[in-house]
Write a protein that holds these residues in place. Structure first.
Motif, PDB file in Angstrom:
ATOM      1  N   SER A 208       0.831  -1.240  -0.174  1.00  0.00           N
ATOM      2  CA  SER A 208      -0.048   0.084  -0.039  1.00  0.00           C
ATOM      3  C   SER A 208       0.752   1.176  -0.004  1.00  0.00           C
ATOM      4  O   SER A 208       0.302   2.320  -0.357  1.00  0.00           O
ATOM      5  N   ASP A 209       2.190   1.085   0.262  1.00  0.00           N
ATOM      6  CA  ASP A 209       3.112   2.419   0.190  1.00  0.00           C
ATOM      7  C   ASP A 209       3.474   2.804  -1.355  1.00  0.00           C
ATOM      8  O   ASP A 209       4.005   1.998  -2.127  1.00  0.00           O
ATOM      9  N   VAL A 210       2.869   3.816  -1.617  1.00  0.00           N
ATOM     10  CA  VAL A 210       3.017   4.440  -2.995  1.00  0.00           C
ATOM     11  C   VAL A 210       4.388   4.480  -3.492  1.00  0.00           C
ATOM     12  O   VAL A 210       4.784   3.923  -4.587  1.00  0.00           O
ATOM     13  N   ALA A 211       5.349   5.096  -2.667  1.00  0.00           N
ATOM     14  CA  ALA A 211       6.793   5.133  -2.998  1.00  0.00           C
ATOM     15  C   ALA A 211       7.369   3.976  -3.185  1.00  0.00           C
ATOM     16  O   ALA A 211       7.932   3.541  -4.486  1.00  0.00           O
ATOM     17  N   ALA A 212       7.108   2.788  -2.434  1.00  0.00           N
ATOM     18  CA  ALA A 212       7.645   1.458  -2.596  1.00  0.00           C
ATOM     19  C   ALA A 212       6.860   0.672  -3.952  1.00  0.00           C
ATOM     20  O   ALA A 212       7.966   0.122  -4.677  1.00  0.00           O
ATOM     21  N   ALA A 213       5.626   0.924  -3.998  1.00  0.00           N
ATOM     22  CA  ALA A 213       5.092   0.454  -5.498  1.00  0.00           C
ATOM     23  C   ALA A 213       5.527   1.155  -6.565  1.00  0.00           C
ATOM     24  O   ALA A 213       5.698   0.319  -7.714  1.00  0.00           O
ATOM     25  N   THR A 214       5.886   2.501  -6.695  1.00  0.00           N
ATOM     26  CA  THR A 214       6.726   3.164  -7.710  1.00  0.00           C
ATOM     27  C   THR A 214       7.819   2.393  -8.002  1.00  0.00           C
ATOM     28  O   THR A 214       8.335   2.197  -9.147  1.00  0.00           O
ATOM     29  N   GLU A 215       8.863   2.210  -7.155  1.00  0.00           N
ATOM     30  CA  GLU A 215      10.088   1.667  -7.301  1.00  0.00           C
ATOM     31  C   GLU A 215       9.856   0.127  -7.891  1.00  0.00           C
ATOM     32  O   GLU A 215      10.501  -0.269  -8.896  1.00  0.00           O
ATOM     33  N   VAL A 216       8.752  -0.450  -7.522  1.00  0.00           N
ATOM     34  CA  VAL A 216       8.516  -1.824  -8.240  1.00  0.00           C
ATOM     35  C   VAL A 216       8.092  -1.599  -9.649  1.00  0.00           C
ATOM     36  O   VAL A 216       8.639  -2.429 -10.535  1.00  0.00           O
ATOM     37  N   PHE A 217       7.288  -0.798  -9.854  1.00  0.00           N
ATOM     38  CA  PHE A 217       6.853  -0.183 -11.085  1.00  0.00           C
ATOM     39  C   PHE A 217       8.015  -0.060 -12.100  1.00  0.00           C
ATOM     40  O   PHE A 217       8.229  -0.391 -13.286  1.00  0.00           O
ATOM     41  N   LEU A 218       8.681   0.877 -11.375  1.00  0.00           N
ATOM     42  CA  LEU A 218       9.929   1.358 -12.320  1.00  0.00           C
ATOM     43  C   LEU A 218      11.094   0.364 -12.574  1.00  0.00           C
ATOM     44  O   LEU A 218      11.347   0.447 -13.677  1.00  0.00           O
ATOM     45  N   ARG A 219      11.188  -0.586 -11.857  1.00  0.00           N
ATOM     46  CA  ARG A 219      11.961  -1.504 -11.823  1.00  0.00           C
ATOM     47  C   ARG A 219      11.666  -2.589 -13.194  1.00  0.00           C
ATOM     48  O   ARG A 219      12.327  -2.905 -13.829  1.00  0.00           O
ATOM     49  N   ILE A 220      10.259  -2.617 -13.451  1.00  0.00           N
ATOM     50  CA  ILE A 220       9.517  -3.607 -14.450  1.00  0.00           C
ATOM     51  C   ILE A 220      10.154  -2.722 -15.674  1.00  0.00           C
ATOM     52  O   ILE A 220      10.338  -3.394 -16.664  1.00  0.00           O
TER      53      ILE A 220
END
Length: 391
Positions: A208-220
Protein backbone atom coordinates in the motif's frame (compact mmCIF):
# COMPACT_ATOMS: atom_id res chain seq x y z
CA UNK A 1 -31.30 32.42 -23.96
CA UNK A 2 -32.53 29.05 -22.68
CA UNK A 3 -32.99 28.80 -18.91
CA UNK A 4 -34.20 26.14 -16.50
CA UNK A 5 -34.31 25.52 -12.77
CA UNK A 6 -31.78 23.02 -11.47
CA UNK A 7 -31.60 21.40 -8.03
CA UNK A 8 -28.65 22.00 -5.73
CA UNK A 9 -27.12 19.73 -3.12
CA UNK A 10 -28.95 21.59 -0.34
CA UNK A 11 -32.36 20.96 -1.92
CA UNK A 12 -33.00 24.34 -3.53
CA UNK A 13 -33.99 25.00 -7.14
CA UNK A 14 -31.82 27.66 -8.78
CA UNK A 15 -32.34 29.10 -12.24
CA UNK A 16 -29.53 28.42 -14.70
CA UNK A 17 -29.27 30.31 -17.95
CA UNK A 18 -27.39 28.41 -20.62
CA UNK A 19 -24.61 29.99 -22.59
CA UNK A 20 -24.11 29.85 -26.32
CA UNK A 21 -22.48 26.68 -27.66
CA UNK A 22 -18.79 26.97 -28.38
CA UNK A 23 -17.50 26.26 -31.87
CA UNK A 24 -14.58 23.90 -31.27
CA UNK A 25 -12.33 23.64 -34.35
CA UNK A 26 -11.49 20.24 -35.77
CA UNK A 27 -7.89 19.71 -36.87
CA UNK A 28 -7.01 19.79 -40.55
CA UNK A 29 -4.28 17.18 -40.05
CA UNK A 30 -2.79 14.89 -37.40
CA UNK A 31 -2.15 16.35 -33.95
CA UNK A 32 1.60 16.58 -33.43
CA UNK A 33 2.63 17.87 -30.03
CA UNK A 34 0.91 15.32 -27.79
CA UNK A 35 -0.27 11.73 -28.07
CA UNK A 36 -3.79 11.66 -26.66
CA UNK A 37 -6.27 8.83 -26.29
CA UNK A 38 -9.86 9.19 -25.08
CA UNK A 39 -11.13 6.14 -23.20
CA UNK A 40 -14.53 5.66 -24.83
CA UNK A 41 -17.71 4.47 -23.14
CA UNK A 42 -20.32 1.90 -24.19
CA UNK A 43 -23.90 2.77 -25.20
CA UNK A 44 -26.46 0.11 -24.18
CA UNK A 45 -29.31 -0.96 -26.43
CA UNK A 46 -32.47 0.84 -25.35
CA UNK A 47 -34.65 -2.28 -25.15
CA UNK A 48 -31.86 -4.58 -23.97
CA UNK A 49 -31.76 -6.33 -20.60
CA UNK A 50 -29.09 -4.00 -19.30
CA UNK A 51 -29.88 -4.69 -15.66
CA UNK A 52 -27.58 -5.48 -12.72
CA UNK A 53 -25.94 -8.87 -13.18
CA UNK A 54 -26.85 -9.24 -16.87
CA UNK A 55 -24.26 -9.17 -19.67
CA UNK A 56 -24.10 -5.91 -21.57
CA UNK A 57 -26.43 -5.63 -24.55
CA UNK A 58 -24.62 -3.05 -26.69
CA UNK A 59 -26.04 -0.54 -29.16
CA UNK A 60 -23.23 -1.04 -31.65
CA UNK A 61 -24.21 1.79 -33.98
CA UNK A 62 -24.20 4.43 -31.23
CA UNK A 63 -21.13 2.94 -29.53
CA UNK A 64 -19.03 2.98 -32.70
CA UNK A 65 -20.31 6.44 -33.64
CA UNK A 66 -18.83 7.70 -30.38
CA UNK A 67 -15.44 6.41 -31.49
CA UNK A 68 -15.73 8.12 -34.87
CA UNK A 69 -16.40 11.46 -33.16
CA UNK A 70 -13.20 11.02 -31.16
CA UNK A 71 -11.17 10.14 -34.25
CA UNK A 72 -12.63 13.12 -36.13
CA UNK A 73 -11.29 15.37 -33.37
CA UNK A 74 -7.78 14.02 -33.96
CA UNK A 75 -7.58 11.99 -30.77
CA UNK A 76 -7.00 8.27 -30.53
CA UNK A 77 -9.46 5.86 -28.94
CA UNK A 78 -8.56 3.80 -25.89
CA UNK A 79 -10.91 0.86 -26.25
CA UNK A 80 -12.28 -1.62 -23.73
CA UNK A 81 -10.90 0.22 -20.70
CA UNK A 82 -12.60 0.88 -17.37
CA UNK A 83 -14.52 3.75 -19.04
CA UNK A 84 -16.13 1.03 -21.18
CA UNK A 85 -17.27 -0.60 -17.90
CA UNK A 86 -14.74 -3.43 -17.92
CA UNK A 87 -15.58 -5.49 -14.86
CA UNK A 88 -18.66 -3.35 -14.22
CA UNK A 89 -21.30 -4.58 -16.64
CA UNK A 90 -19.04 -5.35 -19.59
CA UNK A 91 -17.25 -8.70 -19.45
CA UNK A 92 -14.47 -10.10 -21.58
CA UNK A 93 -16.87 -11.50 -24.20
CA UNK A 94 -18.33 -8.05 -24.88
CA UNK A 95 -14.94 -6.36 -24.54
CA UNK A 96 -13.42 -8.68 -27.13
CA UNK A 97 -16.22 -7.78 -29.54
CA UNK A 98 -15.60 -4.09 -28.82
CA UNK A 99 -11.94 -4.51 -29.70
CA UNK A 100 -12.70 -6.39 -32.92
CA UNK A 101 -15.32 -3.93 -34.11
CA UNK A 102 -13.46 -0.78 -33.09
CA UNK A 103 -10.16 -1.78 -34.67
CA UNK A 104 -12.00 -2.48 -37.92
CA UNK A 105 -13.57 0.99 -37.72
CA UNK A 106 -10.18 2.53 -36.93
CA UNK A 107 -8.70 0.98 -40.05
CA UNK A 108 -11.57 2.35 -42.12
CA UNK A 109 -10.81 5.96 -41.15
CA UNK A 110 -7.13 5.89 -40.22
CA UNK A 111 -7.82 6.46 -36.52
CA UNK A 112 -5.36 5.58 -33.76
CA UNK A 113 -6.49 2.88 -31.35
CA UNK A 114 -5.14 1.18 -28.25
CA UNK A 115 -7.09 -1.46 -26.35
CA UNK A 116 -7.10 -2.96 -22.90
CA UNK A 117 -5.91 -6.50 -22.24
CA UNK A 118 -6.56 -7.83 -18.76
CA UNK A 119 -7.69 -10.94 -16.94
CA UNK A 120 -11.41 -10.32 -16.41
CA UNK A 121 -12.40 -13.63 -17.99
CA UNK A 122 -11.32 -15.23 -14.69
CA UNK A 123 -13.65 -16.02 -11.78
CA UNK A 124 -12.03 -14.37 -8.76
CA UNK A 125 -13.70 -16.84 -6.40
CA UNK A 126 -12.13 -19.83 -8.16
CA UNK A 127 -8.50 -18.70 -8.38
CA UNK A 128 -5.88 -21.12 -7.07
CA UNK A 129 -3.23 -19.75 -4.74
CA UNK A 130 0.52 -19.54 -5.08
CA UNK A 131 2.36 -20.58 -8.24
CA UNK A 132 -0.77 -22.06 -9.80
CA UNK A 133 -2.62 -18.76 -9.39
CA UNK A 134 0.15 -16.79 -11.09
CA UNK A 135 0.13 -19.25 -14.00
CA UNK A 136 -3.64 -18.83 -14.40
CA UNK A 137 -3.24 -15.05 -14.46
CA UNK A 138 -0.46 -15.27 -17.05
CA UNK A 139 -2.56 -17.47 -19.34
CA UNK A 140 -5.49 -15.05 -19.06
CA UNK A 141 -3.30 -12.08 -19.93
CA UNK A 142 -1.83 -13.96 -22.89
CA UNK A 143 -5.29 -14.78 -24.25
CA UNK A 144 -6.38 -11.16 -24.19
CA UNK A 145 -3.10 -9.78 -25.47
CA UNK A 146 -3.26 -12.16 -28.43
CA UNK A 147 -6.68 -10.82 -29.41
CA UNK A 148 -5.73 -7.15 -28.95
CA UNK A 149 -2.44 -7.32 -30.83
CA UNK A 150 -3.94 -9.61 -33.46
CA UNK A 151 -6.58 -6.97 -34.13
CA UNK A 152 -3.91 -4.36 -34.81
CA UNK A 153 -4.42 -2.20 -31.71
CA UNK A 154 -1.68 -1.05 -29.37
CA UNK A 155 -2.01 -3.22 -26.28
CA UNK A 156 -2.70 -1.65 -22.90
CA UNK A 157 -1.79 -4.11 -20.16
CA UNK A 158 -4.54 -3.36 -17.65
CA UNK A 159 -4.18 -3.75 -13.92
CA UNK A 160 -5.57 -7.15 -12.90
CA UNK A 161 -7.95 -7.83 -10.03
CA UNK A 162 -6.94 -11.48 -10.29
CA UNK A 163 -3.24 -10.70 -9.93
CA UNK A 164 -4.00 -8.44 -6.97
CA UNK A 165 -5.84 -11.38 -5.40
CA UNK A 166 -3.13 -14.04 -5.88
CA UNK A 167 0.13 -12.05 -5.68
CA UNK A 168 1.86 -12.23 -2.33
CA UNK A 169 4.86 -9.99 -3.00
CA UNK A 170 6.33 -7.41 -5.33
CA UNK A 171 8.32 -10.22 -6.92
CA UNK A 172 5.10 -11.87 -8.08
CA UNK A 173 4.15 -8.70 -9.98
CA UNK A 174 7.65 -8.40 -11.42
CA UNK A 175 7.53 -12.01 -12.58
CA UNK A 176 4.16 -11.73 -14.34
CA UNK A 177 4.85 -8.38 -16.00
CA UNK A 178 8.38 -9.39 -16.87
CA UNK A 179 7.11 -12.47 -18.67
CA UNK A 180 4.49 -10.46 -20.58
CA UNK A 181 7.03 -7.86 -21.69
CA UNK A 182 9.52 -10.51 -22.72
CA UNK A 183 6.89 -12.08 -24.97
CA UNK A 184 5.52 -8.84 -26.43
CA UNK A 185 6.02 -8.47 -30.18
CA UNK A 186 5.53 -4.68 -30.03
CA UNK A 187 5.75 -2.04 -27.29
CA UNK A 188 2.78 -1.96 -24.91
CA UNK A 189 1.28 0.55 -22.50
CA UNK A 190 1.35 -0.43 -18.83
CA UNK A 191 -1.65 0.71 -16.80
CA UNK A 192 -1.44 1.59 -13.09
CA UNK A 193 -4.99 2.12 -11.86
CA UNK A 194 -5.40 3.32 -8.29
CA UNK A 195 -7.89 1.93 -5.76
CA UNK A 196 -10.02 5.08 -6.00
CA UNK A 197 -11.02 3.78 -9.45
CA UNK A 198 -11.21 0.12 -8.39
CA UNK A 199 -11.01 -0.84 -4.69
CA UNK A 200 -10.07 -4.42 -5.63
CA UNK A 201 -6.71 -3.10 -6.87
CA UNK A 202 -5.59 -1.91 -3.44
CA UNK A 203 -1.98 -2.88 -2.76
CA UNK A 204 -1.09 -3.28 -6.41
CA UNK A 205 2.63 -3.84 -7.07
CA UNK A 206 2.97 -5.53 -3.71
CA UNK A 207 1.96 -3.09 -1.00
CA UNK A 208 0.00 0.00 0.00
CA UNK A 209 3.03 2.31 0.21
CA UNK A 210 2.99 4.37 -3.00
CA UNK A 211 6.73 5.11 -2.94
CA UNK A 212 7.61 1.43 -2.64
CA UNK A 213 5.06 0.50 -5.31
CA UNK A 214 6.59 3.11 -7.62
CA UNK A 215 10.01 1.52 -7.28
CA UNK A 216 8.58 -1.88 -8.21
CA UNK A 217 6.82 -0.35 -11.20
CA UNK A 218 9.95 1.46 -12.35
CA UNK A 219 12.04 -1.69 -11.96
CA UNK A 220 9.68 -3.54 -14.31
CA UNK A 221 9.83 -0.74 -16.89
CA UNK A 222 13.61 -0.30 -16.64
CA UNK A 223 14.28 -3.98 -17.24
CA UNK A 224 12.68 -3.87 -20.71
CA UNK A 225 12.17 -0.22 -21.76
CA UNK A 226 12.16 -1.16 -25.44
CA UNK A 227 8.94 -3.12 -24.83
CA UNK A 228 7.14 -0.20 -23.12
CA UNK A 229 5.59 2.49 -25.30
CA UNK A 230 4.42 4.27 -22.18
CA UNK A 231 2.81 4.01 -18.78
CA UNK A 232 -0.72 5.14 -17.99
CA UNK A 233 -0.97 6.28 -14.38
CA UNK A 234 -4.31 6.97 -12.67
CA UNK A 235 -3.56 7.91 -9.06
CA UNK A 236 -4.95 11.50 -9.09
CA UNK A 237 -1.62 12.75 -7.70
CA UNK A 238 0.05 15.29 -9.99
CA UNK A 239 3.21 15.62 -7.91
CA UNK A 240 3.76 11.86 -7.97
CA UNK A 241 3.12 11.73 -11.70
CA UNK A 242 5.71 14.40 -12.48
CA UNK A 243 8.32 12.63 -10.36
CA UNK A 244 7.53 9.30 -12.04
CA UNK A 245 7.66 10.89 -15.49
CA UNK A 246 11.15 12.21 -14.81
CA UNK A 247 12.30 8.79 -13.59
CA UNK A 248 11.18 6.86 -16.69
CA UNK A 249 13.75 5.64 -19.19
CA UNK A 250 14.21 7.80 -22.30
CA UNK A 251 11.56 7.13 -24.91
CA UNK A 252 8.93 5.82 -22.47
CA UNK A 253 5.90 8.10 -22.40
CA UNK A 254 3.86 9.05 -19.36
CA UNK A 255 0.18 8.96 -20.34
CA UNK A 256 -1.64 10.89 -17.68
CA UNK A 257 -4.73 9.25 -16.28
CA UNK A 258 -5.22 12.09 -13.79
CA UNK A 259 -8.69 13.43 -14.47
CA UNK A 260 -8.21 16.11 -11.78
CA UNK A 261 -4.95 17.74 -12.90
CA UNK A 262 -4.54 16.95 -16.59
CA UNK A 263 -4.41 20.58 -17.71
CA UNK A 264 -1.04 21.38 -16.15
CA UNK A 265 0.30 17.89 -16.80
CA UNK A 266 -0.53 17.85 -20.52
CA UNK A 267 0.54 21.43 -21.20
CA UNK A 268 3.64 20.90 -19.07
CA UNK A 269 6.56 23.28 -18.67
CA UNK A 270 10.21 23.58 -19.59
CA UNK A 271 10.99 20.32 -17.79
CA UNK A 272 8.51 18.21 -19.73
CA UNK A 273 4.88 17.19 -20.19
CA UNK A 274 2.59 14.19 -20.03
CA UNK A 275 0.73 12.69 -22.94
CA UNK A 276 -2.85 11.61 -22.20
CA UNK A 277 -5.07 8.57 -21.88
CA UNK A 278 -8.14 9.85 -20.09
CA UNK A 279 -11.74 8.90 -19.48
CA UNK A 280 -12.80 12.53 -19.30
CA UNK A 281 -11.50 13.08 -22.83
CA UNK A 282 -14.42 10.94 -24.04
CA UNK A 283 -16.70 13.75 -22.84
CA UNK A 284 -14.51 16.76 -23.63
CA UNK A 285 -12.75 15.60 -26.80
CA UNK A 286 -13.68 18.75 -28.80
CA UNK A 287 -11.98 20.94 -26.18
CA UNK A 288 -9.06 18.55 -25.70
CA UNK A 289 -8.44 18.59 -29.44
CA UNK A 290 -8.57 22.39 -29.56
CA UNK A 291 -6.06 22.58 -26.73
CA UNK A 292 -3.60 20.26 -28.47
CA UNK A 293 -4.08 22.19 -31.69
CA UNK A 294 -3.01 25.28 -29.73
CA UNK A 295 0.07 23.43 -28.49
CA UNK A 296 0.83 22.50 -32.10
CA UNK A 297 0.84 26.26 -32.82
CA UNK A 298 3.23 26.79 -29.89
CA UNK A 299 0.49 28.56 -27.91
CA UNK A 300 0.55 26.93 -24.47
CA UNK A 301 -1.37 29.77 -22.80
CA UNK A 302 -4.42 29.14 -25.00
CA UNK A 303 -4.11 25.41 -24.48
CA UNK A 304 -3.93 25.88 -20.72
CA UNK A 305 -6.93 28.22 -20.74
CA UNK A 306 -9.03 25.71 -22.68
CA UNK A 307 -8.14 22.75 -20.47
CA UNK A 308 -8.44 24.77 -17.25
CA UNK A 309 -12.00 25.59 -18.32
CA UNK A 310 -12.86 21.88 -18.43
CA UNK A 311 -11.27 20.74 -15.17
CA UNK A 312 -14.18 21.80 -12.89
CA UNK A 313 -16.42 19.53 -14.97
CA UNK A 314 -13.90 16.68 -14.78
CA UNK A 315 -13.55 17.05 -11.02
CA UNK A 316 -17.32 16.81 -10.62
CA UNK A 317 -17.61 13.78 -12.92
CA UNK A 318 -14.78 12.01 -11.06
CA UNK A 319 -15.64 13.02 -7.51
CA UNK A 320 -15.87 10.28 -4.87
CA UNK A 321 -16.88 7.54 -5.19
CA UNK A 322 -14.64 7.91 -8.23
CA UNK A 323 -15.53 4.54 -9.78
CA UNK A 324 -18.98 5.96 -10.60
CA UNK A 325 -17.47 8.54 -12.96
CA UNK A 326 -18.79 6.54 -15.91
CA UNK A 327 -22.32 7.68 -15.01
CA UNK A 328 -21.36 11.26 -15.79
CA UNK A 329 -19.74 10.28 -19.08
CA UNK A 330 -22.95 8.55 -20.20
CA UNK A 331 -25.11 11.44 -18.96
CA UNK A 332 -23.13 13.96 -21.01
CA UNK A 333 -23.35 11.71 -24.06
CA UNK A 334 -27.13 11.63 -23.68
CA UNK A 335 -27.42 15.39 -23.11
CA UNK A 336 -25.50 15.97 -26.34
CA UNK A 337 -27.80 13.70 -28.33
CA UNK A 338 -25.23 10.96 -28.86
CA UNK A 339 -27.33 8.18 -27.34
CA UNK A 340 -31.09 7.72 -27.29
CA UNK A 341 -31.51 7.23 -23.56
CA UNK A 342 -29.66 7.93 -20.33
CA UNK A 343 -28.74 4.35 -19.57
CA UNK A 344 -25.70 2.17 -18.89
CA UNK A 345 -24.92 -1.51 -19.01
CA UNK A 346 -25.58 -3.18 -15.68
CA UNK A 347 -28.00 -0.44 -14.65
CA UNK A 348 -25.10 1.71 -13.47
CA UNK A 349 -26.72 4.97 -14.58
CA UNK A 350 -28.16 5.00 -11.04
CA UNK A 351 -24.65 5.56 -9.67
CA UNK A 352 -25.04 9.32 -9.18
CA UNK A 353 -27.67 11.52 -7.54
CA UNK A 354 -29.94 14.03 -9.24
CA UNK A 355 -28.15 17.05 -7.68
CA UNK A 356 -24.79 15.62 -8.79
CA UNK A 357 -25.96 15.27 -12.40
CA UNK A 358 -27.49 18.75 -12.29
CA UNK A 359 -24.05 20.09 -11.34
CA UNK A 360 -22.49 18.14 -14.20
CA UNK A 361 -25.00 19.85 -16.51
CA UNK A 362 -24.10 23.31 -15.16
CA UNK A 363 -20.36 22.76 -15.49
CA UNK A 364 -20.62 21.26 -18.98
CA UNK A 365 -22.52 24.35 -20.08
CA UNK A 366 -19.94 26.68 -18.53
CA UNK A 367 -17.17 24.77 -20.31
CA UNK A 368 -18.94 25.16 -23.67
CA UNK A 369 -19.45 21.42 -24.01
CA UNK A 370 -23.19 21.27 -24.62
CA UNK A 371 -23.27 21.21 -28.40
CA UNK A 372 -26.99 22.01 -28.65
CA UNK A 373 -28.13 23.89 -25.53
CA UNK A 374 -31.82 23.66 -26.44
CA UNK A 375 -31.63 19.88 -26.81
CA UNK A 376 -29.59 19.54 -23.64
CA UNK A 377 -32.07 21.67 -21.70
CA UNK A 378 -35.03 19.69 -23.03
CA UNK A 379 -33.39 16.42 -22.01
CA UNK A 380 -32.44 17.81 -18.61
CA UNK A 381 -36.03 18.90 -17.99
CA UNK A 382 -37.29 15.42 -18.90
CA UNK A 383 -34.73 13.85 -16.58
CA UNK A 384 -35.78 16.11 -13.71
CA UNK A 385 -39.45 15.38 -14.36
CA UNK A 386 -39.09 11.60 -14.22
CA UNK A 387 -36.85 12.02 -11.16
CA UNK A 388 -39.64 13.80 -9.32
CA UNK A 389 -38.14 17.29 -9.42
CA UNK A 390 -40.95 19.71 -10.23
CA UNK A 391 -40.32 23.42 -10.51
Amino acid sequence: MTALELPTADGRLVEHELGAPRDWPRPDGPLRSRVAYAAAHVVPRVLGENVPGAPADVDWEATLAARHRIWASGLGVAEAMDTAQRGAGVGWTQAAELVRRSTAEARSCGGAIAAGAGTDQLDLTALPSGRAGLDVVLRAYREQLALVTGSGAVAIVMASRALAAVARSADDYAEVYGALLAEADAPVILHWLGPMFDPLLAGYWGGSDVAAATEVFLRIVRERPEKVDGVKVSLLDAEHEVALRRALPPGVRLYTGDDFHYSGLVVGDDTGHSDALLGIFAAIHPAASAAIQALDRDDPSTARSILDGTEPLARAVFERPTFHYKTGIAFLSWLNGHQPGFAMAGGLHAGRSVPHLAEVFRLADRAGLLADPDLAAARMRSFLLVSGVVA
